[in-house]
Design a protein around this motif. Structure first.
Motif, PDB file in Angstrom:
ATOM      1  N   ASP A   8       1.141  -3.012   5.617  1.00 29.62           N
ATOM      2  CA  ASP A   8       0.479  -2.010   4.732  1.00 29.62           C
ATOM      3  C   ASP A   8       0.249  -2.621   3.547  1.00 29.62           C
ATOM      4  O   ASP A   8       1.237  -2.578   2.483  1.00 29.62           O
ATOM      5  CB  ASP A   8       1.316  -0.793   4.681  1.00 29.62           C
ATOM      6  N   LEU A   9      -1.110  -2.871   3.101  1.00 30.48           N
ATOM      7  CA  LEU A   9      -1.189  -3.714   1.959  1.00 30.48           C
ATOM      8  C   LEU A   9      -2.714  -3.398   1.419  1.00 30.48           C
ATOM      9  O   LEU A   9      -3.740  -3.045   2.110  1.00 30.48           O
ATOM     10  CB  LEU A   9      -1.335  -5.225   2.318  1.00 30.48           C
ATOM     11  N   THR A  10      -2.507  -3.443   0.010  1.00 32.42           N
ATOM     12  CA  THR A  10      -3.840  -3.186  -0.848  1.00 32.42           C
ATOM     13  C   THR A  10      -4.246  -4.153  -1.569  1.00 32.42           C
ATOM     14  O   THR A  10      -3.210  -4.587  -2.468  1.00 32.42           O
ATOM     15  CB  THR A  10      -3.743  -1.850  -1.752  1.00 32.42           C
ATOM     16  N   ALA A  11      -5.268  -4.508  -1.797  1.00 33.48           N
ATOM     17  CA  ALA A  11      -5.744  -5.693  -2.494  1.00 33.48           C
ATOM     18  C   ALA A  11      -6.633  -4.866  -3.739  1.00 33.48           C
ATOM     19  O   ALA A  11      -7.684  -4.150  -3.488  1.00 33.48           O
ATOM     20  CB  ALA A  11      -6.827  -6.758  -1.994  1.00 33.48           C
ATOM     21  N   ILE A  12      -6.469  -5.572  -5.066  1.00 38.22           N
ATOM     22  CA  ILE A  12      -7.083  -4.911  -6.096  1.00 38.22           C
ATOM     23  C   ILE A  12      -7.821  -5.964  -6.957  1.00 38.22           C
ATOM     24  O   ILE A  12      -7.422  -7.239  -6.963  1.00 38.22           O
ATOM     25  CB  ILE A  12      -6.473  -4.053  -7.058  1.00 38.22           C
TER      26      ILE A  12
ATOM     27  N   ALA B  12       0.778  -1.080   0.003  1.00 43.93           N
ATOM     28  CA  ALA B  12      -0.095   0.130  -0.050  1.00 43.93           C
ATOM     29  C   ALA B  12       0.796   1.213  -0.095  1.00 43.93           C
ATOM     30  O   ALA B  12       1.860   1.351   0.552  1.00 43.93           O
ATOM     31  CB  ALA B  12      -0.983  -0.039   1.114  1.00 43.93           C
ATOM     32  N   LEU B  13       0.524   2.236  -0.705  1.00 39.66           N
ATOM     33  CA  LEU B  13       1.147   3.561  -0.486  1.00 39.66           C
ATOM     34  C   LEU B  13       0.906   4.317   0.703  1.00 39.66           C
ATOM     35  O   LEU B  13      -0.365   3.970   1.543  1.00 39.66           O
ATOM     36  CB  LEU B  13       0.592   4.337  -1.923  1.00 39.66           C
TER      37      LEU B  13
ATOM     38  N   ALA C  39       7.904   0.073   5.365  1.00 39.39           N
ATOM     39  CA  ALA C  39       6.786  -0.224   4.420  1.00 39.39           C
ATOM     40  C   ALA C  39       7.319   0.107   3.210  1.00 39.39           C
ATOM     41  O   ALA C  39       8.428   0.370   2.936  1.00 39.39           O
ATOM     42  CB  ALA C  39       5.405   0.385   4.965  1.00 39.39           C
ATOM     43  N   GLY C  40       6.335  -0.460   2.028  1.00 38.83           N
ATOM     44  CA  GLY C  40       6.561   0.075   0.715  1.00 38.83           C
ATOM     45  C   GLY C  40       6.869  -1.316  -0.016  1.00 38.83           C
ATOM     46  O   GLY C  40       6.978  -1.110  -1.376  1.00 38.83           O
TER      47      GLY C  40
ATOM     48  N   GLU D 251     -10.278   4.003   1.348  1.00 41.85           N
ATOM     49  CA  GLU D 251     -10.929   3.087   0.414  1.00 41.85           C
ATOM     50  C   GLU D 251     -10.238   3.407  -1.114  1.00 41.85           C
ATOM     51  O   GLU D 251     -10.387   2.586  -1.805  1.00 41.85           O
ATOM     52  CB  GLU D 251     -12.287   3.712   0.520  1.00 41.85           C
ATOM     53  N   ALA D 252      -9.353   4.424  -1.375  1.00 42.14           N
ATOM     54  CA  ALA D 252      -8.484   4.516  -2.273  1.00 42.14           C
ATOM     55  C   ALA D 252      -7.239   3.829  -2.474  1.00 42.14           C
ATOM     56  O   ALA D 252      -6.690   3.720  -3.631  1.00 42.14           O
ATOM     57  CB  ALA D 252      -8.299   6.168  -2.653  1.00 42.14           C
ATOM     58  N   GLY D 253      -6.800   3.443  -1.263  1.00 40.05           N
ATOM     59  CA  GLY D 253      -5.723   2.423  -1.235  1.00 40.05           C
ATOM     60  C   GLY D 253      -4.676   2.813  -0.246  1.00 40.05           C
ATOM     61  O   GLY D 253      -3.453   2.194  -0.471  1.00 40.05           O
ATOM     62  N   TYR D 254      -4.685   4.040   0.266  1.00 44.62           N
ATOM     63  CA  TYR D 254      -3.623   4.365   1.229  1.00 44.62           C
ATOM     64  C   TYR D 254      -3.539   3.961   2.562  1.00 44.62           C
ATOM     65  O   TYR D 254      -4.684   3.909   3.221  1.00 44.62           O
ATOM     66  CB  TYR D 254      -3.702   5.811   1.245  1.00 44.62           C
ATOM     67  N   ALA D 255      -2.609   3.099   2.942  1.00 46.09           N
ATOM     68  CA  ALA D 255      -2.598   2.627   4.188  1.00 46.09           C
ATOM     69  C   ALA D 255      -2.279   3.555   5.316  1.00 46.09           C
ATOM     70  O   ALA D 255      -2.382   3.418   6.686  1.00 46.09           O
ATOM     71  CB  ALA D 255      -1.563   1.592   4.430  1.00 46.09           C
TER      72      ALA D 255
END
Length: 453
Positions: free
Chosen positions: A384-388, A49-50, A374-375, A108-112
């Motif tokens: 810090d993770l984003t799923a799409i 996640a960013l 992170a990163g 909700e946009a993908g930022y952790a």
């Protein structure tokens, strides 16, 4: 906590069928070629996640209120006057509700995580609150509700303009001497102790125009190893004013007079000479880019090719929060370069995927700027993770090496299905777990705010 991803972006590239385990907010295991197990959270594709490295959350409530042209030429400076008038009405309760909405929208946009560049400290007129860090506590409450990772950056703002001009109007809510700022930081750090352990507190000298050389030198040690963020060279007028006062351009002056390095984040850094660009990049400082706000305010484009050529690190932020969209920040960054250079595929060195270059670069640089480990999806890093969703129509036809190009240039933020902030699973099936409560608080706050203006 265990996540099974059909696809995952690891430091070595895309991998298939990956199980990621996490405990106490950190990744403990990454296994490729695995099978899902009962109880796993199953996702289509998992990304690091960013971090949103630059936010003034309260300005979200102004979105749409400053797009009416007035007589003469509108600029950042006319926008700033409107912002100061808006500040005269803002209450602590409203600030908390607005920040909660902003942080939810970011997740909700993908930022952790978020770097909150927090400069409203006092009551209208400048009198302190009974608790000197009252408004920081409101930011902390919003972070606690949303679960976002927070790097809080209290701002030192002592003067109204270059040359030690006095504070005026809305600026009175920002003002502190260095001694007052030190007391504020002490209170902020005590209050932040109630938040999760991934919380960080740094400092933010607002800009060279809002401090002076002696005060800046006294303030920098107060960072105590935390991040240091500063607005610099955002507008041509700022460059001219600092040059006339200090005898050097803002970035030129910082390079010659401060220990700027990898713990610094230079916000905007838009108007730099090629020599300044190269020298600043080589310090290891992160360029804090806010492409949507920089376009909205007419700041101008950042020198991306020069920065990359010098090995510079960068991250993205949403600044005024006029629109919170991770995908739009990425594409606006690249498109600003294309419009200036009359070229395509600019923000990548030599050759390769532009989407992957700007996403991966922003993930690493944003984490560095916020003092977060992170990163990357790697053992020992924060989860810090984003799923799409790769079945989305904007992504379903793409090869793995094209996924981040699709995300950056074609997809909406609604492709985000899940978001973890240091292992806190705050977005599920595209919705924040406290969305209804947060939206209700926002509506109440903005209704009262508009009624008072």
């Amino acid at each position: 906590m265990v996540i099974f991803a059909e696809h995952a972006l690891l430091p070595g590239g895309w991998a298939q069928k990956v199980r990621i385990s996490a405990a106490d907010g950190h990744i403990t295991a990454v296994t490729q070629g695995a099978a899902a197990q009962p109880g796993d959270t199953i996702v289509s594709a998992l990304l690091p996640a960013l971090s949103n490295l630059h936010s003034h959350s309260f300005q979200r409530a102004m979105a749409g209120m400053t797009e009416h042209r007035i007589a003469g030429r509108d600029s950042f400076w006319t926008w700033r006057d409107l912002m100061y008038r808006f500040l005269d009405r803002l209450t602590p309760e409203q600030m908390e509700a607005i920040a909660a909405l902003v942080f939810m929208e970011m997740q909700e946009a993908g930022y952790a995580a978020v770097g909150e560049f927090h400069y409203v400290h006092h009551q209208p007129g400048g009198a302190p609150y009974a608790s000197i860090d009252e408004l920081s506590q409101r930011i902390f409450a919003a972070a606690g509700l949303t679960g976002i990772g927070l790097t809080h950056l209290p701002v030192l703002y002592s003067y109204g303009g270059a040359g030690e001009q006095p504070l005026v109007a809305g600026q009175l809510r920002f003002g502190n001497s260095v001694d007052g700022f030190a007391k504020l930081l002490e209170a902020v750090r005590a209050s932040a102790a109630t938040l999760p352990p991934d919380t960080r507190v740094g400092i933010a000298p607002h800009s060279l125009r809002a401090t002076n050389p002696a005060d800046l030198a006294r303030a920098l040690p107060l960072a105590a190893g935390g991040p240091i963020h500063i607005h610099v060279a955002e507008q041509p007028k700022e460059v001219a004013d600092i040059s006339a006062w200090l005898g050097a351009r803002p970035v030129e002056w910082l390079l010659a007079n401060t220990p700027i390095g990898a713990d610094w984040c230079a916000i905007h850094a838009t108007h730099m000479t090629p020599a300044e660009t190269e020298a600043l990049a080589k310090t290891g400082a992160v360029a804090g880019l806010c492409p949507i706000t920089e376009a909205n305010l007419g700041d101008g484009p950042f020198n991306g090719p020069g920065w990359l050529a010098a090995g510079g690190a960068f991250g993205i932020g949403s600044d005024s929060n006029v629109r919170i969209s991770l995908t739009e920040e990425l594409r606006t960054l690249e498109y600003s370069q294309r419009l200036r250079d009359i070229a395509r595929n600019v923000m990548v060195e030599k050759e390769g995927s532009v989407g992957q270059a700007i996403y991966v670069g922003a993930a690493k640089g944003g984490a560095q700027a916020l003092g977060r480990k992170a990163g990357e999806i790697a053992v020992g890093n924060l989860a810090d993770l984003t799923a799409i969703d790769l079945s989305h129509q904007t992504l379903c036809a793409l090869r793995p090496d094209q996924i981040l190009d699709g995300l950056a240039f074609a997809a909406p933020d609604t492709v985000v299905t899940d978001l973890w902030s240091a292992g806190r699973h705050q977005v599920r099936a595209g919705r924040h777990v406290h969305r209804d409560q947060i939206i209700s608080g926002w509506r109440k706050a903005v209704s009262g705010l508009l009624a008072s203006i």
